[in-house]
Enzyme design. Structure first.
Site, PDB file in Angstrom:
ATOM      1  N   ARG A   1      59.759 -12.995 -99.264  1.00 17.84           N
ATOM      2  CA  ARG A   1      59.742 -11.993-100.333  1.00 17.84           C
ATOM      3  C   ARG A   1      61.118 -11.380-100.560  1.00 17.84           C
ATOM      4  O   ARG A   1      61.499 -11.080-101.691  1.00 17.84           O
ATOM      5  CB  ARG A   1      58.773 -10.873 -99.989  1.00 17.84           C
ATOM      6  CG  ARG A   1      57.339 -11.283-100.016  1.00 17.84           C
ATOM      7  CD  ARG A   1      56.432 -10.080 -99.763  1.00 17.84           C
ATOM      8  NE  ARG A   1      55.080 -10.508 -99.520  1.00 17.84           N
ATOM      9  CZ  ARG A   1      54.236 -10.903-100.459  1.00 17.84           C
ATOM     10  NH1 ARG A   1      54.625 -10.922-101.716  1.00 17.84           N
ATOM     11  NH2 ARG A   1      53.021 -11.291-100.166  1.00 17.84           N
TER      12      ARG A   1
ATOM     13  N   MET B   1      52.399  -8.604-110.349  1.00 15.67           N
ATOM     14  CA  MET B   1      51.422  -8.795-109.276  1.00 15.67           C
ATOM     15  C   MET B   1      52.054  -9.251-107.963  1.00 15.67           C
ATOM     16  O   MET B   1      51.525 -10.123-107.287  1.00 15.67           O
ATOM     17  CB  MET B   1      50.354  -9.805-109.721  1.00 15.67           C
ATOM     18  CG  MET B   1      49.614  -9.394-110.971  1.00 15.67           C
ATOM     19  SD  MET B   1      48.788  -7.805-110.791  1.00 15.67           S
ATOM     20  CE  MET B   1      47.390  -8.321-109.812  1.00 15.67           C
ATOM     21  N   ARG B   2      53.187  -8.671-107.630  1.00 17.89           N
ATOM     22  CA  ARG B   2      53.808  -9.006-106.351  1.00 17.89           C
ATOM     23  C   ARG B   2      54.130  -7.725-105.591  1.00 17.89           C
ATOM     24  O   ARG B   2      54.444  -6.707-106.208  1.00 17.89           O
ATOM     25  CB  ARG B   2      55.127  -9.764-106.569  1.00 17.89           C
ATOM     26  CG  ARG B   2      54.969 -11.171-107.027  1.00 17.89           C
ATOM     27  CD  ARG B   2      56.333 -11.830-107.151  1.00 17.89           C
ATOM     28  NE  ARG B   2      57.038 -11.930-105.880  1.00 17.89           N
ATOM     29  CZ  ARG B   2      56.828 -12.860-104.968  1.00 17.89           C
ATOM     30  NH1 ARG B   2      55.926 -13.787-105.181  1.00 17.89           N
ATOM     31  NH2 ARG B   2      57.527 -12.885-103.846  1.00 17.89           N
TER      32      ARG B   2
ATOM     33  N   ASN C   1      56.185   2.409-111.355  1.00 19.16           N
ATOM     34  CA  ASN C   1      54.998   1.546-111.470  1.00 19.16           C
ATOM     35  C   ASN C   1      53.895   2.314-112.170  1.00 19.16           C
ATOM     36  O   ASN C   1      53.839   3.535-112.090  1.00 19.16           O
ATOM     37  CB  ASN C   1      54.528   1.123-110.069  1.00 19.16           C
ATOM     38  CG  ASN C   1      53.327   0.185-110.129  1.00 19.16           C
ATOM     39  OD1 ASN C   1      53.281  -0.739-110.953  1.00 19.16           O
ATOM     40  ND2 ASN C   1      52.336   0.414-109.280  1.00 19.16           N
TER      41      ASN C   1
ATOM     42  N   HIS D   1      49.737   2.536-112.290  1.00 15.28           N
ATOM     43  CA  HIS D   1      48.575   2.115-111.494  1.00 15.28           C
ATOM     44  C   HIS D   1      47.304   2.673-112.140  1.00 15.28           C
ATOM     45  O   HIS D   1      47.262   3.859-112.479  1.00 15.28           O
ATOM     46  CB  HIS D   1      48.728   2.640-110.063  1.00 15.28           C
ATOM     47  CG  HIS D   1      47.604   2.226-109.174  1.00 15.28           C
ATOM     48  ND1 HIS D   1      47.510   0.955-108.630  1.00 15.28           N
ATOM     49  CD2 HIS D   1      46.493   2.884-108.762  1.00 15.28           C
ATOM     50  CE1 HIS D   1      46.401   0.864-107.912  1.00 15.28           C
ATOM     51  NE2 HIS D   1      45.752   2.019-107.979  1.00 15.28           N
TER      52      HIS D   1
ATOM     53  N   THR E   1      44.216   3.022-122.297  1.00 15.53           N
ATOM     54  CA  THR E   1      44.710   3.855-123.407  1.00 15.53           C
ATOM     55  C   THR E   1      45.634   4.948-122.878  1.00 15.53           C
ATOM     56  O   THR E   1      46.673   5.248-123.470  1.00 15.53           O
ATOM     57  CB  THR E   1      43.505   4.500-124.137  1.00 15.53           C
ATOM     58  OG1 THR E   1      42.638   3.451-124.547  1.00 15.53           O
ATOM     59  CG2 THR E   1      43.924   5.320-125.327  1.00 15.53           C
ATOM     60  N   GLN E   2      45.269   5.530-121.759  1.00 11.95           N
ATOM     61  CA  GLN E   2      46.104   6.590-121.173  1.00 11.95           C
ATOM     62  C   GLN E   2      47.348   6.018-120.510  1.00 11.95           C
ATOM     63  O   GLN E   2      48.417   6.627-120.538  1.00 11.95           O
ATOM     64  CB  GLN E   2      45.297   7.410-120.156  1.00 11.95           C
ATOM     65  CG  GLN E   2      44.098   8.112-120.763  1.00 11.95           C
ATOM     66  CD  GLN E   2      44.462   8.968-121.961  1.00 11.95           C
ATOM     67  OE1 GLN E   2      45.488   9.649-121.953  1.00 11.95           O
ATOM     68  NE2 GLN E   2      43.646   8.929-123.003  1.00 11.95           N
TER      69      GLN E   2
HETATM   70  C1  GRF Z   1      47.512  -2.295-115.926  1.00 12.06           C
HETATM   71  O1  GRF Z   1      46.180  -1.900-115.770  1.00 12.06           O
HETATM   72  C2  GRF Z   1      48.379  -1.626-114.900  1.00 12.06           C
HETATM   73  O2  GRF Z   1      47.932  -0.353-114.567  1.00 12.06           O
HETATM   74  C3  GRF Z   1      48.253  -2.551-113.720  1.00 12.06           C
HETATM   75  O3  GRF Z   1      48.216  -3.839-114.268  1.00 12.06           O
HETATM   76  C4  GRF Z   1      47.712  -3.776-115.603  1.00 12.06           C
HETATM   77  C5  GRF Z   1      48.728  -4.417-116.483  1.00 12.06           C
HETATM   78  O4  GRF Z   1      48.274  -4.531-117.807  1.00 12.06           O
HETATM   79  N1  GRF Z   1      49.324  -2.333-112.790  1.00 12.06           N
HETATM   80  P1  GRF Z   1      49.248  -5.040-118.942  1.00 12.06           P
HETATM   81  O5  GRF Z   1      49.802  -6.399-118.490  1.00 12.06           O
HETATM   82  O6  GRF Z   1      50.334  -4.029-119.120  1.00 12.06           O
HETATM   83  O7  GRF Z   1      48.395  -5.175-120.174  1.00 12.06           O
END
Ligand code: GRF
Length: 216
Positions: free
Chosen positions: A68, A93-94, A110, A112, A175-176
């Site tokens: 990594r 996704m890492r 980030n 979340h 949306t948020q």
């Molecule tokens: C989002 O739900 C974000 O919170 C999470 O991964 C998703 C990414 O969605 N970390 P997108 O690729 O921005 O549509």
């Protein structure tokens, strides 16, 4: 105002990236997406970037499963090449390593899809439903060396309804996400984020609580 150069790291559809681009285009965000980097060749987010003539880099993680740090060193090299000042993880996704964090201390954000520290990790909307919480939401935070543990910048709250499925709850949260991610980046661009230990203070003006209380 000087535009902050962003490096957006993605792995998938890129709806958060899209809102960042939209907010820049409509003048609500003093930033520039200098580069979008994906570990997945087929990430739709890369296409979104190309449509706006934004540099779209695919950095395959194949062969780096156990390395990594080496992968992150490549990432840092790309980010520096494009003069990136703030790194935005948007569905990347890492798990990132200290190599990236040390290169960009308190400059990796980030998003979340839960109210941290509740429900870190993956499949968090499902976990929230299974746990039976009445509210969930999303969190923008600075990234530290743990998993979803860094200092929280902004959170938005949404209700969990009896009829919710994983999809409907994810949609309400998304949306948020789109609102608070750009907001956090704009606060950074304005130089208004001050990290004091685990707390992120927002200098001058309204606090995040005024603006993002509860969103139906
Ligand atoms: C989002 O739900 C974000 O919170 C999470 O991964 C998703 C990414 O969605 N970390 P997108 O690729 O921005 O549509």
């Amino acid at each position: 105002m000087k535009k902050v150069k962003l490096g957006v790291l993605v792995s998938g559809r890129g709806s958060n990236l899209q809102t960042i681009i939209d907010n820049i285009e409509n003048g609500n965000l003093a930033a520039e997406v200098a580069v979008v980097i994906s570990d997945q060749a087929d990430a739709y987010a890369l296409e979104r970037a190309r449509k706006y003539d934004i540099a779209a880099v695919q950095l395959s993680a194949k062969g780096y499963r156990a390395k990594r740090e080496e992968y992150d060193a490549l990432l840092v090299g790309e980010l520096r090449k494009y003069g990136v000042e703030l790194v935005c993880l948007a569905g990347f996704m890492r798990i990132i390593t200290p190599v990236l964090i040390k290169a960009y201390p308190n400059r990796v954000m980030n998003i979340h899809p839960a109210l941290l520290p509740a429900f870190p990790g993956l499949h968090v909307q499902k976990a929230a439903l299974e746990h039976g919480v009445k509210f969930s939401g999303c969190t923008v935070h600075f990234v530290d060396e743990g998993m979803d543990t860094g200092p929280i910048i902004i959170q938005a709250v949404v209700p969990v309804l009896d009829a919710d499925t994983e999809d409907s709850l994810s949609g309400r949260i998304l949306t948020q996400e789109h609102k608070i991610y750009s907001r956090a980046i704009q606060l950074y661009a304005e130089g208004r984020l001050k990290v004091e230990g685990r707390r992120v203070m927002i200098r001058d003006g309204k606090t995040s609580a005024d603006e993002f209380l509860i969103n139906p």
